[in-house]
Design a protein around this motif. Structure first.
Motif, PDB file in Angstrom:
ATOM      1  N   GLN A 185      -1.900   0.441   1.935  1.00  0.00           N
ATOM      2  CA  GLN A 185      -2.445   0.840   0.636  1.00  0.00           C
ATOM      3  C   GLN A 185      -2.164  -0.275  -0.357  1.00  0.00           C
ATOM      4  N   MET A 186      -3.226  -0.775  -0.960  1.00  0.00           N
ATOM      5  CA  MET A 186      -3.107  -1.923  -1.863  1.00  0.00           C
ATOM      6  C   MET A 186      -3.491  -1.488  -3.268  1.00  0.00           C
ATOM      7  N   ASN A 187      -2.563  -1.581  -4.186  1.00  0.00           N
ATOM      8  CA  ASN A 187      -2.798  -1.227  -5.588  1.00  0.00           C
ATOM      9  C   ASN A 187      -2.636  -2.461  -6.469  1.00  0.00           C
ATOM     10  N   SER A 188      -3.116  -2.348  -7.689  1.00  0.00           N
ATOM     11  CA  SER A 188      -3.001  -3.443  -8.669  1.00  0.00           C
ATOM     12  C   SER A 188      -3.450  -4.768  -8.068  1.00  0.00           C
ATOM     13  N   LEU A 189      -4.598  -4.726  -7.446  1.00  0.00           N
ATOM     14  CA  LEU A 189      -5.085  -5.909  -6.746  1.00  0.00           C
ATOM     15  C   LEU A 189      -5.410  -7.045  -7.704  1.00  0.00           C
ATOM     16  N   LYS A 190      -5.166  -8.252  -7.216  1.00  0.00           N
ATOM     17  CA  LYS A 190      -5.388  -9.474  -7.996  1.00  0.00           C
ATOM     18  C   LYS A 190      -6.397 -10.355  -7.258  1.00  0.00           C
ATOM     19  N   PRO A 191      -7.067 -11.231  -7.970  1.00  0.00           N
ATOM     20  CA  PRO A 191      -8.020 -12.130  -7.301  1.00  0.00           C
ATOM     21  C   PRO A 191      -7.373 -12.929  -6.171  1.00  0.00           C
ATOM     22  N   GLU A 192      -6.102 -13.260  -6.316  1.00  0.00           N
ATOM     23  CA  GLU A 192      -5.424 -14.030  -5.263  1.00  0.00           C
ATOM     24  C   GLU A 192      -5.145 -13.208  -4.006  1.00  0.00           C
ATOM     25  N   GLY A 239      -7.089  -5.167 -10.552  1.00  0.00           N
ATOM     26  CA  GLY A 239      -6.405  -3.957 -10.990  1.00  0.00           C
ATOM     27  C   GLY A 239      -6.740  -2.732 -10.180  1.00  0.00           C
ATOM     28  N   GLY A 240      -7.735  -2.861  -9.313  1.00  0.00           N
ATOM     29  CA  GLY A 240      -8.162  -1.725  -8.507  1.00  0.00           C
ATOM     30  C   GLY A 240      -7.322  -1.539  -7.254  1.00  0.00           C
ATOM     31  N   SER A 241      -7.732  -0.544  -6.449  1.00  0.00           N
ATOM     32  CA  SER A 241      -6.996  -0.190  -5.230  1.00  0.00           C
ATOM     33  C   SER A 241      -7.924  -0.164  -4.030  1.00  0.00           C
ATOM     34  N   LEU A 242      -7.325  -0.385  -2.879  1.00  0.00           N
ATOM     35  CA  LEU A 242      -8.078  -0.355  -1.627  1.00  0.00           C
ATOM     36  C   LEU A 242      -7.109   0.001  -0.516  1.00  0.00           C
ATOM     37  N   GLY A 243      -7.597   0.727   0.476  1.00  0.00           N
ATOM     38  CA  GLY A 243      -6.762   1.083   1.611  1.00  0.00           C
ATOM     39  C   GLY A 243      -7.331   0.517   2.897  1.00  0.00           C
ATOM     40  N   GLY A 248       5.933  -4.083  -4.305  1.00  0.00           N
ATOM     41  CA  GLY A 248       5.710  -3.221  -5.452  1.00  0.00           C
ATOM     42  C   GLY A 248       4.257  -2.835  -5.675  1.00  0.00           C
ATOM     43  N   ARG A 249       3.341  -3.514  -4.971  1.00  0.00           N
ATOM     44  CA  ARG A 249       1.909  -3.200  -5.114  1.00  0.00           C
ATOM     45  C   ARG A 249       1.307  -2.648  -3.830  1.00  0.00           C
ATOM     46  N   PHE A 250       1.808  -3.087  -2.691  1.00  0.00           N
ATOM     47  CA  PHE A 250       1.281  -2.660  -1.401  1.00  0.00           C
ATOM     48  C   PHE A 250       2.280  -1.711  -0.739  1.00  0.00           C
ATOM     49  N   THR A 251       1.738  -0.774   0.038  1.00  0.00           N
ATOM     50  CA  THR A 251       2.566   0.158   0.800  1.00  0.00           C
ATOM     51  C   THR A 251       2.033   0.250   2.214  1.00  0.00           C
ATOM     52  N   ILE A 252       2.916   0.104   3.186  1.00  0.00           N
ATOM     53  CA  ILE A 252       2.542   0.216   4.588  1.00  0.00           C
ATOM     54  C   ILE A 252       3.118   1.511   5.132  1.00  0.00           C
ATOM     55  N   PHE A 253       2.340   2.234   5.930  1.00  0.00           N
ATOM     56  CA  PHE A 253       2.829   3.476   6.516  1.00  0.00           C
ATOM     57  C   PHE A 253       1.981   3.792   7.749  1.00  0.00           C
ATOM     58  N   SER A 254       2.486   4.700   8.573  1.00  0.00           N
ATOM     59  CA  SER A 254       1.742   5.092   9.759  1.00  0.00           C
ATOM     60  C   SER A 254       1.509   6.597   9.744  1.00  0.00           C
ATOM     61  N   ASP A 255       0.585   7.047  10.546  1.00  0.00           N
ATOM     62  CA  ASP A 255       0.326   8.486  10.633  1.00  0.00           C
ATOM     63  C   ASP A 255       1.326   9.140  11.576  1.00  0.00           C
ATOM     64  N   ASN A 256       1.380  10.465  11.563  1.00  0.00           N
ATOM     65  CA  ASN A 256       2.366  11.181  12.382  1.00  0.00           C
ATOM     66  C   ASN A 256       2.131  10.984  13.879  1.00  0.00           C
ATOM     67  N   GLU A 257       0.877  10.738  14.237  1.00  0.00           N
ATOM     68  CA  GLU A 257       0.564  10.547  15.658  1.00  0.00           C
ATOM     69  C   GLU A 257       0.906   9.143  16.136  1.00  0.00           C
TER      70      GLU A 257
END
Length: 126
Positions: free
Chosen positions: A81-88, A14-18, A65-74
């Motif tokens: 960004q990974m949200n609602s993480l599951k053991p799998e 249920g946690g998040s990690l980037g 719906g749980r992960f988001t990929i993005f890049s910086d302006n440079e």
């Protein structure tokens, strides 16, 4: 041409990690960057891809719906960004340049193998 992954760690369900994927000494303009993972006893899986050329993004059904990929302006670093993480979701996560600049084929692992990095471990456990 080198990509360096960072940001992994241990997180509860249920946690998040980037995660970060940094280009060393070059811009990611006109590239597509994919995130991949390989869990214990599993085959490598394409998780997500971003086309720096047109900004389009793609996700595996397992993370949509749980992960988001993005890049910086440079356009030097790509994030996952990974949200609602599951053991799998537990796996070593890698980033790599996808052969097609619009992400075509990333889900089949069509990447520039020479850009495959060391990876970063993500462990989801209570």
């Amino acid at each position: 041409v080198q990509l360096v992954e960072s940001g992994g760690g241990l997180v509860q369900p249920g946690g998040s990690l980037g995660l970060s994927c940094a280009a060393s000494g070059f811009s990611l303009d006109y590239y597509a960057i994919g995130w991949f993972r390989q869990g214990p006893g599993k085959e490598r899986e394409g998780v997500s891809c971003i086309s720096i050329s047109d900004g389009s993004t793609y996700y595996a059904d397992t993370v949509k719906g749980r992960f988001t990929i993005f890049s910086d302006n440079e356009k030097i670093t790509v994030y996952l960004q990974m949200n609602s993480l599951k053991p799998e979701d537990t796996a070593v996560y890698y980033c790599a340049i996808v052969l097609d600049e619009y992400c075509s084929g990333y889900e089949y692992g069509e990447i520039a193998e020479r850009t495959w990095g060391q990876g970063t471990q993500v462990t989801v456990s209570s």
